[in-house]
Design a protein around this motif. Structure first.
Motif, PDB file in Angstrom:
ATOM      1  N   ASN A   8       1.011  -0.976   0.091  1.00  0.00           N
ATOM      2  CA  ASN A   8      -0.067   0.164  -0.028  1.00  0.00           C
ATOM      3  C   ASN A   8       0.981   1.186  -0.055  1.00  0.00           C
ATOM      4  O   ASN A   8       1.486   1.659   0.967  1.00  0.00           O
ATOM      5  CB  ASN A   8      -0.929  -0.121   1.275  1.00  0.00           C
ATOM      6  N   TRP A 116     -13.887   2.913   5.325  1.00  0.00           N
ATOM      7  CA  TRP A 116     -12.612   2.211   5.752  1.00  0.00           C
ATOM      8  C   TRP A 116     -11.376   3.068   5.425  1.00  0.00           C
ATOM      9  O   TRP A 116     -10.254   2.725   5.806  1.00  0.00           O
ATOM     10  CB  TRP A 116     -12.571   0.920   5.324  1.00  0.00           C
ATOM     11  N   TRP A 118      -8.205   5.505   5.123  1.00  0.00           N
ATOM     12  CA  TRP A 118      -7.481   6.081   5.991  1.00  0.00           C
ATOM     13  C   TRP A 118      -7.417   7.586   5.630  1.00  0.00           C
ATOM     14  O   TRP A 118      -7.512   8.143   4.473  1.00  0.00           O
ATOM     15  CB  TRP A 118      -6.088   5.397   5.869  1.00  0.00           C
ATOM     16  N   THR A 164      -7.120   0.288  -5.927  1.00  0.00           N
ATOM     17  CA  THR A 164      -7.472  -0.679  -4.736  1.00  0.00           C
ATOM     18  C   THR A 164      -7.525  -2.042  -5.446  1.00  0.00           C
ATOM     19  O   THR A 164      -7.449  -3.140  -4.299  1.00  0.00           O
ATOM     20  CB  THR A 164      -8.904  -0.346  -4.537  1.00  0.00           C
ATOM     21  N   GLN A 170      -5.878  -7.350  -4.347  1.00  0.00           N
ATOM     22  CA  GLN A 170      -6.787  -6.424  -3.883  1.00  0.00           C
ATOM     23  C   GLN A 170      -5.831  -5.865  -2.591  1.00  0.00           C
ATOM     24  O   GLN A 170      -5.310  -6.400  -2.079  1.00  0.00           O
ATOM     25  CB  GLN A 170      -7.984  -6.943  -3.379  1.00  0.00           C
ATOM     26  N   LYS A 172      -7.375  -4.764   0.156  1.00  0.00           N
ATOM     27  CA  LYS A 172      -7.973  -5.285   1.245  1.00  0.00           C
ATOM     28  C   LYS A 172      -7.726  -4.296   2.374  1.00  0.00           C
ATOM     29  O   LYS A 172      -7.842  -2.919   2.439  1.00  0.00           O
ATOM     30  CB  LYS A 172      -7.766  -6.747   1.545  1.00  0.00           C
ATOM     31  N   ASN A 173      -7.368  -4.645   3.471  1.00  0.00           N
ATOM     32  CA  ASN A 173      -7.079  -3.893   4.768  1.00  0.00           C
ATOM     33  C   ASN A 173      -5.677  -3.461   4.837  1.00  0.00           C
ATOM     34  O   ASN A 173      -5.172  -3.161   6.057  1.00  0.00           O
ATOM     35  CB  ASN A 173      -7.742  -4.529   5.791  1.00  0.00           C
ATOM     36  N   LEU A 174      -4.967  -3.545   3.711  1.00  0.00           N
ATOM     37  CA  LEU A 174      -3.437  -3.064   4.057  1.00  0.00           C
ATOM     38  C   LEU A 174      -3.392  -1.468   4.218  1.00  0.00           C
ATOM     39  O   LEU A 174      -4.081  -0.667   3.773  1.00  0.00           O
ATOM     40  CB  LEU A 174      -2.488  -3.289   2.620  1.00  0.00           C
ATOM     41  N   GLN A 175      -2.903  -1.258   5.456  1.00  0.00           N
ATOM     42  CA  GLN A 175      -2.603   0.148   5.714  1.00  0.00           C
ATOM     43  C   GLN A 175      -1.387   0.785   4.944  1.00  0.00           C
ATOM     44  O   GLN A 175      -0.556   0.194   4.549  1.00  0.00           O
ATOM     45  CB  GLN A 175      -2.503   0.508   7.136  1.00  0.00           C
ATOM     46  N   GLU A 178       2.166  -0.515   4.645  1.00  0.00           N
ATOM     47  CA  GLU A 178       2.302  -2.020   5.032  1.00  0.00           C
ATOM     48  C   GLU A 178       2.283  -2.765   3.663  1.00  0.00           C
ATOM     49  O   GLU A 178       1.665  -2.418   2.334  1.00  0.00           O
ATOM     50  CB  GLU A 178       1.010  -2.589   5.539  1.00  0.00           C
TER      51      GLU A 178
END
Length: 185
Positions: A8, A116, A118, A164, A170, A172-175, A178
């Motif tokens: 990300n 979601w 940031w 994305t 994808q 997904k929830n990688l900040q 990361e």
């Protein structure tokens, strides 16, 4: 065994491991986040864009991901200046005339601001009397700064751009900053 790194990329990070000598130490690069020798970016993401960047240690896989002939669809969340119209969405879906030619038709839909997501650092510039809206856009080309040029061409300049998805991969929830390593056979 080859490896694929899903990263990300934060805003204002160059999509390369070294910077030009005159900027040394002044701008962040991939080297500030990724300490894996032999990994190279499979494609690009502009310094002022955020989100999914794929890196690999396999030249063949890198070529397959990055080469426009393979037409990997790329999906972006785009915050634009103004209240998006149905006409603008339809133009994006049909293809937009740019200086270097007509773009391929895109998948485009207006959407609410993602819960979601940031906060961007630094925040986008906002004008008190001009609203912003969000768009999900999927393209199969990779013209230089294409998404920004497409939204500007339909009257809605891009304020924030987050990739994305690339093909089957994808964010997904990688900040921001990361990454996750995948093994490829």
């Amino acid at each position: 065994m080859s490896h694929l790194l899903l990263f990300n990329k934060p805003f204002n990070v160059l999509c390369q491991f070294t910077d030009e000598p005159q900027y040394k130490g002044q701008r962040e690069t991939l080297a500030d986040y990724i300490q894996r020798p032999g990994f190279y970016a499979a494609g690009r993401l502009d310094r002022d864009s955020e989100g999914l960047l794929l890196l690999t240690d396999d030249g063949k896989l890198q070529h397959q991901i990055a080469d426009p002939k393979h037409k990997q669809p790329k999906t972006y969340l785009v915050q634009v200046e103004g209240e998006l119209t149905k006409q603008a969405i339809q133009q994006l879906q049909q293809g937009v005339e740019l200086k270097d030619g007509l773009t391929q038709p895109a998948k485009a839909r207006k959407m609410p601001e993602p819960k979601w997501l940031w906060p961007r650092n630094p925040p986008i510039r906002e004008r008190k009397n001009i609203p912003t809206s969000w768009l999900e856009l999927t393209i199969t080309e990779g013209k230089n700064r294409q998404v920004r040029r497409m939204t500007a061409a339909v009257g809605f300049p891009t304020l924030r751009l987050i990739r994305t998805r690339i093909g089957d991969y994808q964010l997904k929830n990688l900040q921001p900053g990361e990454s996750i390593l995948l093994e490829k056979s």
